[in-house]
Design a protein around this motif. Sequence first.
Motif, PDB file in Angstrom:
ATOM      1  N   LYS A 163       0.834  -1.213   0.000  1.00  0.00           N
ATOM      2  CA  LYS A 163       0.000   0.000   0.000  1.00  0.00           C
ATOM      3  C   LYS A 163       0.866   1.260   0.000  1.00  0.00           C
ATOM      4  N   ALA A 164       1.898   1.252   0.847  1.00  0.00           N
ATOM      5  CA  ALA A 164       2.795   2.414   0.888  1.00  0.00           C
ATOM      6  C   ALA A 164       3.524   2.547  -0.447  1.00  0.00           C
ATOM      7  N   ALA A 165       3.951   1.424  -1.006  1.00  0.00           N
ATOM      8  CA  ALA A 165       4.672   1.461  -2.291  1.00  0.00           C
ATOM      9  C   ALA A 165       3.787   2.071  -3.369  1.00  0.00           C
ATOM     10  N   ASN A 166       2.530   1.668  -3.388  1.00  0.00           N
ATOM     11  CA  ASN A 166       1.614   2.216  -4.400  1.00  0.00           C
ATOM     12  C   ASN A 166       1.431   3.715  -4.214  1.00  0.00           C
ATOM     13  N   TYR A 167       1.362   4.139  -2.947  1.00  0.00           N
ATOM     14  CA  TYR A 167       1.209   5.581  -2.707  1.00  0.00           C
ATOM     15  C   TYR A 167       2.471   6.323  -3.157  1.00  0.00           C
ATOM     16  N   LEU A 168       3.636   5.774  -2.817  1.00  0.00           N
ATOM     17  CA  LEU A 168       4.904   6.426  -3.192  1.00  0.00           C
ATOM     18  C   LEU A 168       5.009   6.611  -4.705  1.00  0.00           C
ATOM     19  N   ARG A 169       4.427   5.660  -5.431  1.00  0.00           N
ATOM     20  CA  ARG A 169       4.484   5.763  -6.903  1.00  0.00           C
ATOM     21  C   ARG A 169       3.642   6.926  -7.434  1.00  0.00           C
ATOM     22  N   THR A 170       2.747   7.473  -6.604  1.00  0.00           N
ATOM     23  CA  THR A 170       1.912   8.604  -7.056  1.00  0.00           C
ATOM     24  C   THR A 170       2.578   9.950  -6.743  1.00  0.00           C
ATOM     25  N   VAL A 171       3.692   9.918  -6.011  1.00  0.00           N
ATOM     26  CA  VAL A 171       4.333  11.170  -5.591  1.00  0.00           C
ATOM     27  C   VAL A 171       5.267  11.673  -6.707  1.00  0.00           C
ATOM     28  N   ALA A 172       5.091  12.941  -7.078  1.00  0.00           N
ATOM     29  CA  ALA A 172       5.927  13.536  -8.126  1.00  0.00           C
ATOM     30  C   ALA A 172       6.212  14.989  -7.785  1.00  0.00           C
ATOM     31  N   GLN A 173       7.388  15.455  -8.159  1.00  0.00           N
ATOM     32  CA  GLN A 173       7.776  16.874  -7.995  1.00  0.00           C
ATOM     33  C   GLN A 173       7.584  17.347  -6.553  1.00  0.00           C
ATOM     34  N   THR A 174       7.886  16.507  -5.589  1.00  0.00           N
ATOM     35  CA  THR A 174       7.567  16.821  -4.194  1.00  0.00           C
ATOM     36  C   THR A 174       8.742  16.483  -3.272  1.00  0.00           C
ATOM     37  N   PRO A 175       9.003  17.329  -2.285  1.00  0.00           N
ATOM     38  CA  PRO A 175       9.930  16.956  -1.217  1.00  0.00           C
ATOM     39  C   PRO A 175       9.299  15.852  -0.347  1.00  0.00           C
ATOM     40  N   VAL A 176      10.031  14.799  -0.102  1.00  0.00           N
ATOM     41  CA  VAL A 176       9.487  13.619   0.588  1.00  0.00           C
ATOM     42  C   VAL A 176      10.461  13.144   1.665  1.00  0.00           C
ATOM     43  N   ALA A 177       9.904  12.591   2.740  1.00  0.00           N
ATOM     44  CA  ALA A 177      10.722  11.882   3.729  1.00  0.00           C
ATOM     45  C   ALA A 177      10.050  10.540   4.011  1.00  0.00           C
ATOM     46  N   LEU A 178      10.876   9.556   4.334  1.00  0.00           N
ATOM     47  CA  LEU A 178      10.367   8.204   4.563  1.00  0.00           C
ATOM     48  C   LEU A 178      10.580   7.780   6.011  1.00  0.00           C
ATOM     49  N   VAL A 179       9.554   7.135   6.568  1.00  0.00           N
ATOM     50  CA  VAL A 179       9.618   6.606   7.932  1.00  0.00           C
ATOM     51  C   VAL A 179       9.223   5.134   7.853  1.00  0.00           C
ATOM     52  N   GLY A 180      10.133   4.251   8.242  1.00  0.00           N
ATOM     53  CA  GLY A 180       9.818   2.828   8.141  1.00  0.00           C
ATOM     54  C   GLY A 180       9.968   2.106   9.464  1.00  0.00           C
ATOM     55  N   THR A 181       9.203   1.035   9.633  1.00  0.00           N
ATOM     56  CA  THR A 181       9.433   0.137  10.772  1.00  0.00           C
ATOM     57  C   THR A 181       9.655  -1.270  10.243  1.00  0.00           C
ATOM     58  N   LEU A 182      10.478  -2.022  10.969  1.00  0.00           N
ATOM     59  CA  LEU A 182      10.813  -3.381  10.540  1.00  0.00           C
ATOM     60  C   LEU A 182      11.254  -4.220  11.735  1.00  0.00           C
ATOM     61  N   GLY A 183      11.292  -5.519  11.535  1.00  0.00           N
ATOM     62  CA  GLY A 183      11.711  -6.410  12.614  1.00  0.00           C
ATOM     63  C   GLY A 183      13.212  -6.474  12.763  1.00  0.00           C
ATOM     64  N   ALA A 184      13.941  -6.248  11.678  1.00  0.00           N
ATOM     65  CA  ALA A 184      15.411  -6.379  11.682  1.00  0.00           C
ATOM     66  C   ALA A 184      16.052  -5.223  12.443  1.00  0.00           C
ATOM     67  N   TRP A 185      17.352  -5.349  12.686  1.00  0.00           N
ATOM     68  CA  TRP A 185      18.097  -4.241  13.298  1.00  0.00           C
ATOM     69  C   TRP A 185      18.111  -3.075  12.319  1.00  0.00           C
ATOM     70  N   PRO A 186      17.845  -1.875  12.797  1.00  0.00           N
ATOM     71  CA  PRO A 186      17.794  -0.720  11.881  1.00  0.00           C
ATOM     72  C   PRO A 186      19.132  -0.404  11.218  1.00  0.00           C
ATOM     73  N   ASP A 187      20.256  -0.875  11.821  1.00  0.00           N
ATOM     74  CA  ASP A 187      21.561  -0.572  11.203  1.00  0.00           C
ATOM     75  C   ASP A 187      22.094  -1.761  10.396  1.00  0.00           C
ATOM     76  N   SER A 188      21.204  -2.709  10.058  1.00  0.00           N
ATOM     77  CA  SER A 188      21.650  -3.886   9.296  1.00  0.00           C
ATOM     78  C   SER A 188      21.648  -3.596   7.794  1.00  0.00           C
ATOM     79  N   ASP A 189      22.359  -4.445   7.048  1.00  0.00           N
ATOM     80  CA  ASP A 189      22.340  -4.333   5.582  1.00  0.00           C
ATOM     81  C   ASP A 189      20.916  -4.495   5.075  1.00  0.00           C
ATOM     82  N   HIS A 190      20.179  -5.418   5.689  1.00  0.00           N
ATOM     83  CA  HIS A 190      18.786  -5.655   5.288  1.00  0.00           C
ATOM     84  C   HIS A 190      17.979  -4.354   5.400  1.00  0.00           C
ATOM     85  N   ALA A 191      18.147  -3.644   6.522  1.00  0.00           N
ATOM     86  CA  ALA A 191      17.409  -2.395   6.727  1.00  0.00           C
ATOM     87  C   ALA A 191      17.804  -1.361   5.673  1.00  0.00           C
TER      88      ALA A 191
END
Length: 169
Positions: free
Chosen positions: A59-87
């Motif tokens: 759902k977030a990915a679909n919304y991000l695809r509608t964003v154009a010509q705009t300043p954007v920031a991303l906030v994510g949550t995940l199970g992995a360590w935030p400083d991991s390669d996966h993150a």
Amino acid sequence: MKILVVYSSLTGNTEKVCRAAAEALPGCHIFSVDAAPPPHEYDLVIVGYWVDKGMPDKKAANYLRTVAQTPVALVGTLGAWPDSDHARECMTKGEALLEGRGNRVLGTFLCQGKVDPRVVEMMQKMAGSAHPMTEERKARLAEAAKHPDETDCENARAFVRGVRAQLAG
Ligand SMILES: Cc1cc2nc3c(=O)[nH]c(=O)nc-3n(C[C@H](O)[C@H](O)[C@H](O)COP(=O)(O)O)c2cc1C
């Protein structure tokens, strides 16, 4: 400055962090992705997603695809360590969804979020396969279960204040 916060959240972690972030942006509009207005009416759009199999959720990915010509920031949550390669890879995939349409990515923020016990159970059943329930994984899930906590919320507030300052300055 018109600021929009849009969050996609299955079990509440991303919503919690985004609501905390919104507290630091008086006058901003905050919506679930299911009811979000189009991004083009805003000076700054902050999109919150949860990581689903290494990607920003659909759902977030679909919304991000509608964003154009705009300043954007991303906030994510995940199970992995935030400083991991996966993150880092998850964040890069989020940024990639904004490329090629004149967007300006002002920053990215990630923190851990507790993983739905049903997903953990599923992983346990898969033990011995691609995702064995190792001691490291157990420890990581136990840590994730404590998040997002008040420190994550405060970090998210500081993050969006910094993002807004970039635009104002
Ligand atoms: C189906 C599913 C897939 C997930 N895949 C990943 C993953 O690939 N990497 C990860 O670090 N966390 C993964 N997680 C954990 C979630 O990203 C994490 O718990 C997140 O904070 C959930 O956010 P929410 O409460 O806003 O829905 C997954 C969770 C679910 C339910």
